[in-house]
Design a protein around this motif. Structure first.
Motif, PDB file in Angstrom:
ATOM      1  N   ASP A  43     -68.261  -7.875  48.536  1.00 54.66           N
ATOM      2  CA  ASP A  43     -66.802  -7.885  48.620  1.00 54.66           C
ATOM      3  C   ASP A  43     -66.334  -6.631  49.362  1.00 54.66           C
ATOM      4  OD1 ASP A  43     -63.992  -7.390  47.888  1.00 54.66           O
ATOM      5  OD2 ASP A  43     -64.261  -9.056  46.521  1.00 54.66           O
ATOM      6  N   GLY A  44     -65.513  -6.839  50.390  1.00 56.07           N
ATOM      7  CA  GLY A  44     -65.013  -5.721  51.178  1.00 56.07           C
ATOM      8  C   GLY A  44     -65.756  -5.478  52.466  1.00 56.07           C
ATOM      9  N   THR A  45     -66.819  -6.245  52.734  1.00 55.39           N
ATOM     10  CA  THR A  45     -67.529  -6.134  54.018  1.00 55.39           C
ATOM     11  C   THR A  45     -66.533  -6.319  55.154  1.00 55.39           C
ATOM     12  OG1 THR A  45     -69.594  -6.990  53.079  1.00 55.39           O
ATOM     13  CG2 THR A  45     -69.332  -7.142  55.466  1.00 55.39           C
ATOM     14  N   ARG A  46     -66.536  -5.383  56.113  1.00 57.59           N
ATOM     15  CA  ARG A  46     -65.534  -5.401  57.177  1.00 57.59           C
ATOM     16  C   ARG A  46     -66.181  -5.751  58.521  1.00 57.59           C
ATOM     17  NH1 ARG A  46     -60.813  -2.561  55.752  1.00 57.59           N
ATOM     18  NH2 ARG A  46     -60.511  -1.588  57.790  1.00 57.59           N
ATOM     19  N   LEU A  47     -65.556  -6.693  59.206  1.00 56.22           N
ATOM     20  CA  LEU A  47     -66.011  -7.117  60.531  1.00 56.22           C
ATOM     21  C   LEU A  47     -64.795  -7.271  61.437  1.00 56.22           C
ATOM     22  CD1 LEU A  47     -68.448  -9.987  59.436  1.00 56.22           C
ATOM     23  CD2 LEU A  47     -69.133  -7.734  60.292  1.00 56.22           C
ATOM     24  N   PRO A  48     -64.937  -7.024  62.749  1.00 55.27           N
ATOM     25  CA  PRO A  48     -63.818  -7.275  63.661  1.00 55.27           C
ATOM     26  C   PRO A  48     -63.451  -8.758  63.667  1.00 55.27           C
ATOM     27  CG  PRO A  48     -65.544  -5.976  64.733  1.00 55.27           C
ATOM     28  CD  PRO A  48     -66.117  -6.480  63.435  1.00 55.27           C
ATOM     29  N   LEU A  49     -62.192  -9.044  63.893  1.00 58.01           N
ATOM     30  CA  LEU A  49     -61.741 -10.434  63.928  1.00 58.01           C
ATOM     31  C   LEU A  49     -62.566 -11.268  64.898  1.00 58.01           C
ATOM     32  CD1 LEU A  49     -57.841 -10.059  63.850  1.00 58.01           C
ATOM     33  CD2 LEU A  49     -59.281 -11.051  62.070  1.00 58.01           C
ATOM     34  N   ARG A  50     -62.891 -10.717  66.063  1.00 61.46           N
ATOM     35  CA  ARG A  50     -63.654 -11.495  67.041  1.00 61.46           C
ATOM     36  C   ARG A  50     -65.045 -11.836  66.533  1.00 61.46           C
ATOM     37  NH1 ARG A  50     -62.612  -7.461  70.819  1.00 61.46           N
ATOM     38  NH2 ARG A  50     -62.196  -9.113  72.344  1.00 61.46           N
ATOM     39  N   GLU A  51     -65.656 -10.946  65.721  1.00 62.33           N
ATOM     40  CA  GLU A  51     -66.969 -11.244  65.167  1.00 62.33           C
ATOM     41  C   GLU A  51     -66.868 -12.314  64.081  1.00 62.33           C
ATOM     42  OE1 GLU A  51     -71.098 -11.112  64.255  1.00 62.33           O
ATOM     43  OE2 GLU A  51     -69.861 -10.796  66.044  1.00 62.33           O
ATOM     44  N   VAL A  52     -65.810 -12.280  63.295  1.00 65.23           N
ATOM     45  CA  VAL A  52     -65.604 -13.326  62.290  1.00 65.23           C
ATOM     46  C   VAL A  52     -65.417 -14.673  62.991  1.00 65.23           C
ATOM     47  CG1 VAL A  52     -64.202 -14.078  60.337  1.00 65.23           C
ATOM     48  CG2 VAL A  52     -64.605 -11.645  60.704  1.00 65.23           C
ATOM     49  N   ALA A  53     -64.650 -14.678  64.096  1.00 62.18           N
ATOM     50  CA  ALA A  53     -64.463 -15.909  64.862  1.00 62.18           C
ATOM     51  C   ALA A  53     -65.785 -16.387  65.453  1.00 62.18           C
ATOM     52  CB  ALA A  53     -63.441 -15.690  65.968  1.00 62.18           C
ATOM     53  N   ARG A  54     -66.600 -15.462  65.942  1.00 63.21           N
ATOM     54  CA  ARG A  54     -67.897 -15.852  66.508  1.00 63.21           C
ATOM     55  C   ARG A  54     -68.774 -16.523  65.453  1.00 63.21           C
ATOM     56  NH1 ARG A  54     -73.142 -14.564  67.049  1.00 63.21           N
ATOM     57  NH2 ARG A  54     -72.995 -12.954  65.430  1.00 63.21           N
ATOM     58  N   LEU A  55     -68.849 -15.925  64.270  1.00 65.30           N
ATOM     59  CA  LEU A  55     -69.659 -16.512  63.212  1.00 65.30           C
ATOM     60  C   LEU A  55     -69.129 -17.891  62.814  1.00 65.30           C
ATOM     61  CD1 LEU A  55     -70.203 -13.322  61.030  1.00 65.30           C
ATOM     62  CD2 LEU A  55     -71.916 -14.489  62.451  1.00 65.30           C
ATOM     63  N   MET A  56     -67.811 -18.044  62.806  1.00 66.21           N
ATOM     64  CA  MET A  56     -67.207 -19.324  62.441  1.00 66.21           C
ATOM     65  C   MET A  56     -67.563 -20.413  63.448  1.00 66.21           C
ATOM     66  SD  MET A  56     -63.159 -20.241  61.880  1.00 66.21           S
ATOM     67  CE  MET A  56     -62.741 -19.966  63.617  1.00 66.21           C
ATOM     68  N   LEU A  57     -67.596 -20.076  64.737  1.00 64.43           N
ATOM     69  CA  LEU A  57     -67.840 -21.086  65.776  1.00 64.43           C
ATOM     70  C   LEU A  57     -69.323 -21.286  66.059  1.00 64.43           C
ATOM     71  CD1 LEU A  57     -64.970 -20.149  68.239  1.00 64.43           C
ATOM     72  CD2 LEU A  57     -65.074 -22.154  66.751  1.00 64.43           C
ATOM     73  N   VAL A  58     -70.087 -20.211  66.130  1.00 64.24           N
ATOM     74  CA  VAL A  58     -71.508 -20.335  66.474  1.00 64.24           C
ATOM     75  C   VAL A  58     -72.305 -20.877  65.298  1.00 64.24           C
ATOM     76  CG1 VAL A  58     -73.586 -19.079  67.188  1.00 64.24           C
ATOM     77  CG2 VAL A  58     -71.355 -18.496  68.197  1.00 64.24           C
ATOM     78  N   HIS A  59     -72.021 -20.355  64.087  1.00 61.21           N
ATOM     79  CA  HIS A  59     -72.777 -20.740  62.898  1.00 61.21           C
ATOM     80  C   HIS A  59     -71.979 -21.647  61.965  1.00 61.21           C
ATOM     81  CE1 HIS A  59     -76.013 -17.882  63.783  1.00 61.21           C
ATOM     82  NE2 HIS A  59     -75.059 -17.044  64.169  1.00 61.21           N
ATOM     83  N   SER A  60     -70.767 -22.020  62.364  1.00 64.27           N
ATOM     84  CA  SER A  60     -69.878 -22.847  61.536  1.00 64.27           C
ATOM     85  C   SER A  60     -69.685 -22.233  60.153  1.00 64.27           C
ATOM     86  CB  SER A  60     -70.406 -24.284  61.418  1.00 64.27           C
ATOM     87  OG  SER A  60     -69.375 -25.156  60.994  1.00 64.27           O
ATOM     88  N   ASP A  61     -69.480 -20.920  60.108  1.00 70.20           N
ATOM     89  CA  ASP A  61     -69.424 -20.199  58.851  1.00 70.20           C
ATOM     90  C   ASP A  61     -68.137 -20.526  58.081  1.00 70.20           C
ATOM     91  OD1 ASP A  61     -69.062 -17.908  56.933  1.00 70.20           O
ATOM     92  OD2 ASP A  61     -70.956 -17.299  57.851  1.00 70.20           O
ATOM     93  N   ASN A  62     -68.294 -21.107  56.884  1.00 76.73           N
ATOM     94  CA  ASN A  62     -67.134 -21.489  56.072  1.00 76.73           C
ATOM     95  C   ASN A  62     -66.408 -20.287  55.491  1.00 76.73           C
ATOM     96  OD1 ASN A  62     -67.561 -24.251  56.438  1.00 76.73           O
ATOM     97  ND2 ASN A  62     -68.939 -24.386  54.686  1.00 76.73           N
ATOM     98  N   THR A  63     -67.159 -19.265  55.095  1.00 74.42           N
ATOM     99  CA  THR A  63     -66.534 -18.057  54.563  1.00 74.42           C
ATOM    100  C   THR A  63     -65.711 -17.369  55.647  1.00 74.42           C
ATOM    101  OG1 THR A  63     -68.290 -17.769  52.921  1.00 74.42           O
ATOM    102  CG2 THR A  63     -66.998 -15.814  53.507  1.00 74.42           C
ATOM    103  N   ALA A  64     -66.222 -17.342  56.877  1.00 78.58           N
ATOM    104  CA  ALA A  64     -65.471 -16.767  57.995  1.00 78.58           C
ATOM    105  C   ALA A  64     -64.169 -17.520  58.211  1.00 78.58           C
ATOM    106  CB  ALA A  64     -66.321 -16.810  59.270  1.00 78.58           C
ATOM    107  N   ALA A  65     -64.214 -18.845  58.114  1.00 74.47           N
ATOM    108  CA  ALA A  65     -62.997 -19.651  58.283  1.00 74.47           C
ATOM    109  C   ALA A  65     -61.974 -19.297  57.208  1.00 74.47           C
ATOM    110  CB  ALA A  65     -63.340 -21.140  58.232  1.00 74.47           C
ATOM    111  N   ASN A  66     -62.424 -19.178  55.960  1.00 70.21           N
ATOM    112  CA  ASN A  66     -61.503 -18.830  54.871  1.00 70.21           C
ATOM    113  C   ASN A  66     -60.881 -17.450  55.078  1.00 70.21           C
ATOM    114  OD1 ASN A  66     -61.753 -21.206  53.508  1.00 70.21           O
ATOM    115  ND2 ASN A  66     -63.084 -20.424  51.887  1.00 70.21           N
ATOM    116  N   ALA A  67     -61.699 -16.483  55.499  1.00 70.14           N
ATOM    117  CA  ALA A  67     -61.184 -15.127  55.707  1.00 70.14           C
ATOM    118  C   ALA A  67     -60.136 -15.110  56.819  1.00 70.14           C
ATOM    119  CB  ALA A  67     -62.331 -14.182  56.047  1.00 70.14           C
ATOM    120  N   LEU A  68     -60.386 -15.849  57.899  1.00 68.07           N
ATOM    121  CA  LEU A  68     -59.418 -15.896  58.996  1.00 68.07           C
ATOM    122  C   LEU A  68     -58.128 -16.590  58.561  1.00 68.07           C
ATOM    123  CD1 LEU A  68     -61.723 -16.668  62.047  1.00 68.07           C
ATOM    124  CD2 LEU A  68     -60.396 -14.585  61.663  1.00 68.07           C
TER     125      LEU A  68
END
Length: 285
Positions: free
Chosen positions: A114-139
């Motif tokens: 909890d609290g792990t920090r990533l740039p918005l663009r990296e969260v978007a990359r994980l969401m699109l490349v790996h279809s990351d559900n947690t990344a989608a929720n955070a965005l």
């Protein structure tokens, strides 16, 4: 075949794009082929095609509404990059991943501290490349579900309701038609043509998607594809920008099949559309 081919002009939802999309004269040929391919499919198959060079389109049950599953991540990413392009957010802004964002399924962020920090663009990359559900929720938590819904409704894209305010409510009411999903992809392409920064980055993430077994599987291996799949229950989809020298959008959404069956039919439809698209290009002066 009655009712399969949209013979009337279709109103487009795009800032600065063409207001009417023309149905090509020879669309009946590819629609017949798609109908033959899917006649014995054990579930429903819908298709939307758009030629990014000629602004011609056709649909096969393209107004049918489906559970969007992870194809909604295209909408989330497009909204993020719209905000970045208009100076409302910075893609370098750090986003803290919270325990409330954790979501089982695809991706690698579920369960990170909890609290792990990533740039918005990296969260978007994980969401699109790996279809990351947690990344989608955070965005969605950062950008706001209702502002995103209102943005799309303002463009005429039929997605969401005034009752959607949280990521959980979005996943619960997460439904879209192939035509509307395809228009979002078309808008991404046109935005990248007008202003490569930052849109080319978004297209690059979609090109890196790890899921290439549906629309890309029906194409020659040398053709680059920016795509996003979605899978939930018996709903399996793919939404793609096929980046040929004459690029086009193709969305194929299915319901009522196994993942293997759906992948087979989506790839077969993709192959038919590609061959028809190439033949049309050869005939053009």
């Amino acid at each position: 075949m009655a009712g399969l081919l949209a013979l009337a002009p279709v109103t487009a939802a795009s800032p600065g794009g063409p207001s009417v999309l023309r149905v090509p004269d020879d669309a009946a040929d590819v629609v017949r082929r798609i109908e033959r391919l899917t006649r014995w499919a054990p579930g429903l198959v819908s298709v939307w095609y758009y030629d990014l060079s000629t602004h011609e389109t056709f649909g096969v049950r393209a107004d049918e509404v489906y559970t969007a599953a992870s194809t909604v991540k295209v909408l989330i990413a497009n909204y993020l990059y719209h905000l970045a392009a208009t100076g409302q957010v910075s893609l370098d802004e750090p986003l803290a991943i919270r325990a409330v964002d954790w979501k089982d399924g695809s991706g690698i962020l579920n369960g990170v501290p909890d609290g792990t920090r990533l740039p918005l663009r990296e969260v978007a990359r994980l969401m699109l490349v790996h279809s990351d559900n947690t990344a989608a929720n955070a965005l969605m938590r950062r950008l706001g579900v209702q502002p995103m819904v209102q943005y799309y409704r303002s463009l005429g894209i039929r997605y969401g309701t005034p009752r959607m305010h949280t990521p959980g409510e979005l996943w619960e009411g997460n439904r879209i038609a192939p035509e509307d999903l395809g228009i979002v992809l078309r808008n991404i392409w046109e935005a990248a043509r007008r202003s490569p920064e930052p849109w080319e980055e978004l297209l690059g993430f979609m090109r890196e998607s790890r899921s290439k077994g549906r629309i890309p599987a029906g194409l020659p291996s040398h053709v680059p594809v920016a795509n996003k799949t979605g899978s939930k229950g018996t709903s399996f989809h793919d939404a793609a920008l096929v980046l040929d020298r004459r690029p086009y959008v193709l969305v194929v959404m299915t319901q009522g099949m196994t993942a293997r069956q759906a992948s087979h039919y989506i790839a077969a439809v993709s192959r038919e559309v590609w061959e028809w698209h190439v033949r049309r290009g050869v005939r053009r002066p």
